[in-house]
Design a protein around this motif. Structure first.
Motif, PDB file in Angstrom:
ATOM      1  N   THR A 119       0.879  -1.166   0.000  1.00  0.00           N
ATOM      2  CA  THR A 119       0.000   0.000   0.000  1.00  0.00           C
ATOM      3  C   THR A 119       0.919   1.218   0.000  1.00  0.00           C
ATOM      4  O   THR A 119       2.132   1.082   0.156  1.00  0.00           O
ATOM      5  N   VAL A 122       2.749   0.918   3.233  1.00  0.00           N
ATOM      6  CA  VAL A 122       3.239  -0.397   3.658  1.00  0.00           C
ATOM      7  C   VAL A 122       3.996  -1.059   2.522  1.00  0.00           C
ATOM      8  O   VAL A 122       3.499  -1.145   1.385  1.00  0.00           O
ATOM      9  N   LYS A 135       6.094  -0.041   7.753  1.00  0.00           N
ATOM     10  CA  LYS A 135       4.938   0.855   7.685  1.00  0.00           C
ATOM     11  C   LYS A 135       5.378   2.205   8.207  1.00  0.00           C
ATOM     12  O   LYS A 135       5.991   2.293   9.288  1.00  0.00           O
ATOM     13  N   GLU A 149      -0.887   3.164  16.515  1.00  0.00           N
ATOM     14  CA  GLU A 149      -0.601   1.775  16.178  1.00  0.00           C
ATOM     15  C   GLU A 149       0.674   1.284  16.857  1.00  0.00           C
ATOM     16  O   GLU A 149       0.754   0.133  17.300  1.00  0.00           O
ATOM     17  N   HIS A 210     -10.125  -3.960  18.278  1.00  0.00           N
ATOM     18  CA  HIS A 210      -9.390  -3.831  17.014  1.00  0.00           C
ATOM     19  C   HIS A 210      -9.911  -2.690  16.163  1.00  0.00           C
ATOM     20  O   HIS A 210      -9.136  -1.953  15.550  1.00  0.00           O
ATOM     21  N   ASP A 212     -11.481  -2.804  13.303  1.00  0.00           N
ATOM     22  CA  ASP A 212     -11.743  -3.183  11.910  1.00  0.00           C
ATOM     23  C   ASP A 212     -11.459  -4.676  11.718  1.00  0.00           C
ATOM     24  O   ASP A 212     -10.547  -5.055  10.995  1.00  0.00           O
ATOM     25  N   ASN A 217      -7.984  -8.881   7.868  1.00  0.00           N
ATOM     26  CA  ASN A 217      -7.116  -8.518   8.988  1.00  0.00           C
ATOM     27  C   ASN A 217      -6.848  -9.697   9.925  1.00  0.00           C
ATOM     28  O   ASN A 217      -6.260  -9.523  10.987  1.00  0.00           O
ATOM     29  N   ILE A 229      -3.727  -8.444  12.166  1.00  0.00           N
ATOM     30  CA  ILE A 229      -2.866  -7.406  11.612  1.00  0.00           C
ATOM     31  C   ILE A 229      -3.637  -6.094  11.534  1.00  0.00           C
ATOM     32  O   ILE A 229      -4.841  -6.057  11.746  1.00  0.00           O
ATOM     33  N   ASP A 230      -2.924  -5.019  11.202  1.00  0.00           N
ATOM     34  CA  ASP A 230      -3.491  -3.699  10.940  1.00  0.00           C
ATOM     35  C   ASP A 230      -4.242  -3.137  12.146  1.00  0.00           C
ATOM     36  O   ASP A 230      -5.459  -3.245  12.249  1.00  0.00           O
ATOM     37  N   GLU A 232      -4.404   0.110  13.013  1.00  0.00           N
ATOM     38  CA  GLU A 232      -4.589   1.569  12.871  1.00  0.00           C
ATOM     39  C   GLU A 232      -5.825   2.067  13.580  1.00  0.00           C
ATOM     40  O   GLU A 232      -5.864   3.194  14.063  1.00  0.00           O
ATOM     41  N   ARG A 266      -2.482  -7.605  -1.037  1.00  0.00           N
ATOM     42  CA  ARG A 266      -1.409  -7.720  -0.067  1.00  0.00           C
ATOM     43  C   ARG A 266      -0.621  -9.006  -0.271  1.00  0.00           C
ATOM     44  O   ARG A 266       0.428  -9.183   0.306  1.00  0.00           O
ATOM     45  N   TYR A 270       2.332  -9.682   5.734  1.00  0.00           N
ATOM     46  CA  TYR A 270       2.232  -8.487   6.572  1.00  0.00           C
ATOM     47  C   TYR A 270       2.980  -8.700   7.859  1.00  0.00           C
ATOM     48  O   TYR A 270       3.084  -9.815   8.324  1.00  0.00           O
TER      49      TYR A 270
END
Length: 270
Positions: A119, A122, A135, A149, A210, A212, A217, A229-230, A232, A266, A270
């Protein structure tokens, strides 16, 4: 809005990151993060300075930039001067950094060879002879998310929740991001409900939700191990009700077929 992160070189200069509003280039500023020699510098181009059709394309833009002055300045504005020509004016801004600095390992951003784009923020990079995931906060407005994060990774360190945190990424003296281990696996599905529930409950036990928990994820390894993961959107939360609400969304999240949360390929690393 274009958030493309292209790496395009002109002599000893390359665009590392950019934030260009392709829909309103004549009214919005364009932001660029450049490597100039061995330094990283930030350029803000004021609207109307260059033709709007070159702003998203570093190969076309870099030759048009006026000569950048020497020195250790890190941020400058480019605008049309009184004579109509583009000019560069360094500023005295002190750029913000991630203050949540808890890991002993610090790695310079420019020392990480690129392996794979994931991304705009990332990437898979090479570090200590192995591929890892980096990241970063490319620009100052992304620092708060990176701060949050990084704090979550501190809280979950050693708790078998997310990928291993490998260190902070620095740019000069500023911390702008982090490195985590590279995971291999697939997105979770309905058959992984129990594993996803278990790892999410481990996160909740730390009083963190989390934010999300979409199927992308949760990374499911070949042995069935599920890793989150992730982070944010993660946040501190002691509310049992909100934790239960997040858990209750899992069946629908894991049955999702629209691709939500996985639009950017992805390749499950990750």
């Amino acid at each position: 809005m274009s958030h493309a992160d292209l790496v395009t070189s002109t002599l000893d200069m390359e665009v590392l990151s950019m934030d260009v509003d392709t829909l309103h280039p004549d009214v919005e500023e364009s932001l660029y993060r450049l490597r100039v020699g061995s330094q990283v510098k930030y350029i803000t181009i004021e609207p109307g300075t260059f033709p709007s059709d070159v702003l998203p394309f570093p190969m076309d833009l870099l030759p048009l930039l006026p000569h950048l002055p020497p020195g250790n300045w890190v941020e400058a504005r480019v605008a049309r001067g009184s004579n109509g020509n583009p000019t560069v004016q360094p500023t005295n801004t002190i750029l913000p950094e991630v203050r949540e600095q808890w890991h002993p390992n610090r790695v310079d951003a420019l020392s990480l060879p690129f392996v794979k784009f994931m991304t705009p923020r990332v990437r898979v990079v090479q570090c200590a002879s192995r591929p890892v995931v980096s990241k970063i906060a490319r620009f100052d407005f992304e620092i708060p998310r990176m701060e949050r994060e990084t704090a979550v990774y501190r809280a979950i360190d050693g708790c078998n929740v997310g990928p291993a945190f490998l260190g902070h990424i620095v740019e000069g003296d500023r911390v702008i991001g982090f490195l985590v281990e590279q995971l291999h696996g697939r997105p979770a599905g309905p058959e992984d409900l129990q594993g996803c529930r278990d790892v999410l409950q481990r996160l909740h036990a730390l009083d963190i939700i989390h934010g999300d928990p979409n199927k992308h994820n949760f990374v499911v390894a070949s042995d069935g191990t599920v890793t989150l993961i992730d982070f944010e959107n993660a946040m501190l939360c002691r509310s049992v009700e909100k934790k239960n609400e997040e858990l209750a969304t899992l069946p629908a999240q894991l049955s999702e077929t629209t691709g939500r949360g996985g639009m950017v390929p992805r390749e499950l690393v990750y």
